[in-house]
Design an enzyme around this catalytic site. Structure first.
Site, PDB file in Angstrom:
ATOM      1  N   ARG A 259     -16.820 -15.652  -8.688  1.00 28.85           N
ATOM      2  CA  ARG A 259     -16.262 -14.299  -8.802  1.00 28.85           C
ATOM      3  C   ARG A 259     -17.352 -13.228  -8.940  1.00 28.85           C
ATOM      4  NH1 ARG A 259     -10.593 -14.374  -9.117  1.00 28.85           N
ATOM      5  NH2 ARG A 259     -10.746 -12.111  -9.237  1.00 28.85           N
TER       6      ARG A 259
ATOM      7  N   GLU B   8       5.480   6.392  -9.395  1.00 29.43           N
ATOM      8  CA  GLU B   8       4.074   6.068  -9.104  1.00 29.43           C
ATOM      9  C   GLU B   8       3.495   7.013  -8.062  1.00 29.43           C
ATOM     10  OE1 GLU B   8       3.477   1.381 -10.116  1.00 29.43           O
ATOM     11  OE2 GLU B   8       3.917   1.851  -8.046  1.00 29.43           O
TER      12      GLU B   8
ATOM     13  N   ASN C 241       1.310   3.078  -2.598  1.00 28.35           N
ATOM     14  CA  ASN C 241       0.523   4.019  -3.416  1.00 28.35           C
ATOM     15  C   ASN C 241      -0.658   4.561  -2.627  1.00 28.35           C
ATOM     16  OD1 ASN C 241       1.440   4.345  -6.380  1.00 28.35           O
ATOM     17  ND2 ASN C 241       1.811   2.185  -5.899  1.00 28.35           N
TER      18      ASN C 241
ATOM     19  N   ASP D  24      -4.932  -5.038 -18.476  1.00 31.93           N
ATOM     20  CA  ASP D  24      -4.040  -3.882 -18.679  1.00 31.93           C
ATOM     21  C   ASP D  24      -4.167  -3.292 -20.079  1.00 31.93           C
ATOM     22  OD1 ASP D  24      -3.105  -4.296 -16.071  1.00 31.93           O
ATOM     23  OD2 ASP D  24      -1.524  -5.647 -16.743  1.00 31.93           O
TER      24      ASP D  24
ATOM     25  N   HIS E  75       0.049   0.611 -13.196  1.00 30.27           N
ATOM     26  CA  HIS E  75       0.812  -0.578 -13.600  1.00 30.27           C
ATOM     27  C   HIS E  75       2.290  -0.205 -13.756  1.00 30.27           C
ATOM     28  CE1 HIS E  75       1.372  -4.514 -15.390  1.00 30.27           C
ATOM     29  NE2 HIS E  75       2.145  -3.926 -16.277  1.00 30.27           N
TER      30      HIS E  75
ATOM     31  N   ASN F 251      -6.475   2.165 -12.703  1.00 32.05           N
ATOM     32  CA  ASN F 251      -5.443   1.247 -12.213  1.00 32.05           C
ATOM     33  C   ASN F 251      -4.067   1.850 -12.487  1.00 32.05           C
ATOM     34  OD1 ASN F 251      -4.314  -1.033 -11.107  1.00 32.05           O
ATOM     35  ND2 ASN F 251      -4.808  -2.395 -12.820  1.00 32.05           N
TER      36      ASN F 251
ATOM     37  N   MET G 110      -4.616  -7.132  -6.819  1.00 37.04           N
ATOM     38  CA  MET G 110      -4.195  -8.166  -7.759  1.00 37.04           C
ATOM     39  C   MET G 110      -5.318  -9.158  -8.121  1.00 37.04           C
ATOM     40  SD  MET G 110      -1.405  -6.797  -8.263  1.00 37.04           S
ATOM     41  CE  MET G 110      -0.064  -7.637  -9.073  1.00 37.04           C
TER      42      MET G 110
ATOM     43  N   GLY H 107       0.781  -1.239   0.000  1.00 40.72           N
ATOM     44  CA  GLY H 107       0.000   0.000   0.000  1.00 40.72           C
ATOM     45  C   GLY H 107       0.805   1.278   0.000  1.00 40.72           C
TER      46      GLY H 107
HETATM   47  C1  GAR Z   1       2.542  -1.027  -7.694  1.00 38.23           C
HETATM   48  O1  GAR Z   1       3.860  -0.938  -8.133  1.00 38.23           O
HETATM   49  C2  GAR Z   1       1.586  -1.174  -8.856  1.00 38.23           C
HETATM   50  O2  GAR Z   1       2.051  -0.562 -10.015  1.00 38.23           O
HETATM   51  C3  GAR Z   1       1.528  -2.674  -9.031  1.00 38.23           C
HETATM   52  O3  GAR Z   1       1.513  -3.174  -7.713  1.00 38.23           O
HETATM   53  C4  GAR Z   1       2.334  -2.332  -6.906  1.00 38.23           C
HETATM   54  C5  GAR Z   1       1.648  -2.093  -5.589  1.00 38.23           C
HETATM   55  O4  GAR Z   1       2.506  -1.447  -4.708  1.00 38.23           O
HETATM   56  N1  GAR Z   1       0.359  -3.077  -9.756  1.00 38.23           N
HETATM   57  C6  GAR Z   1       0.356  -4.052 -10.639  1.00 38.23           C
HETATM   58  O5  GAR Z   1       1.320  -4.738 -10.890  1.00 38.23           O
HETATM   59  C7  GAR Z   1      -0.978  -4.260 -11.357  1.00 38.23           C
HETATM   60  N2  GAR Z   1      -0.822  -5.161 -12.440  1.00 38.23           N
HETATM   61  P1  GAR Z   1       1.964  -0.815  -3.374  1.00 38.23           P
HETATM   62  O6  GAR Z   1       1.135  -1.881  -2.652  1.00 38.23           O
HETATM   63  O7  GAR Z   1       3.196  -0.480  -2.600  1.00 38.23           O
HETATM   64  O8  GAR Z   1       1.158   0.393  -3.717  1.00 38.23           O
END
Ligand code: GAR
Length: 202
Positions: free
Chosen positions: A65, A174, A13, A145, A109, A107, A90, A11
């Site tokens: 789902r 990010e 982000n 994606d 990526h 989202n 995810m 988390g």
């Molecule tokens: C991030 O780097 C995001 O870009 C990636 O998961 C990470 C989560 O980091 N997302 C993907 O790969 C989606 N396909 P965080 O939990 O530290 O925010």
């Protein structure tokens, strides 16, 4: 604007969104709820520390789902969420969920899409020998994606990079790009024209 953040992992982000938007009274953004599919996701701790309500919705607790998606939908409705932010969430949604929230799910990526989609983009980037990686923020559609791209930032790949060092530099970008995009969205500055997302002047 009330937003929900969905996260499966650490988390970082989410933390950037809390620090730069939720705690900024002038941002126009309130994180109304954080939802995770994993009880142990550190994102939940970050949310609780910020006083944000949390919910855990696990795939294994539902017959299929669609039922999993329906539970998430119920929570989003309860908190009157207008925008759904996936931050390292995810799990993929079923097409009906994507249709219901069309252009309201964003989202992030860790690659310059359409290069290296999927769950292993950073190791895939290194294994391919790419020289430039980056970050993509996009509206989700029914594909993996593949949705309309809102913003991208590039990150160089160095010869001696490993997963950890590259991810570290990607995260720095990010944490700048995601809050900025959510700010644009809350300010009504995003316009979708076909596959193109235009950022209007404020
Ligand atoms: C991030 O780097 C995001 O870009 C990636 O998961 C990470 C989560 O980091 N997302 C993907 O790969 C989606 N396909 P965080 O939990 O530290 O925010």
């Amino acid at each position: 604007m009330k937003i929900a953040v969905l996260a499966s992992g650490s988390g970082t982000n989410l933390q950037a969104l809390i620090d730069q938007l939720h705690h900024d009274k002038n941002s126009g953004v309130e994180i109304a709820v954080v939802i995770s599919d994993r009880r142990k996701a550190y994102a939940l701790t970050r949310a609780k520390e910020a006083g944000i309500p949390t919910h855990v919705v696990r795939v294994r607790d539902f017959p299929d789902r669609d039922a999993f998606d329906a539970e998430i939908s119920k929570i989003l409705d309860r908190y009157e969420v207008e925008l759904i932010i996936l931050a390292g969430f995810m799990k993929l949604f079923q097409p009906a969920f994507v249709r219901k929230y069309r252009n309201r799910i964003i989202n992030i990526h860790p690659s310059l899409l359409p290069a290296f989609p999927g769950a292993h983009s950073v190791p895939d980037t290194l294994a391919y020998g790419a020289k430039i990686s980056g970050v993509t923020v996009f509206f989700i559609d029914e594909g993996i994606d593949t949705g309309p791209i809102i913003a991208q930032a590039s990150v160089p790949v160095f010869d001696d990079d490993d997963e950890e060092s590259l991810f570290k530099r990607i995260h720095i970008e990010e944490h700048k790009l995601y809050p900025q995009v959510v700010r644009w969205c809350a300010a009504g500055r995003l316009e979708i024209v076909g596959r193109k997302v235009l950022v209007k002047e404020s």
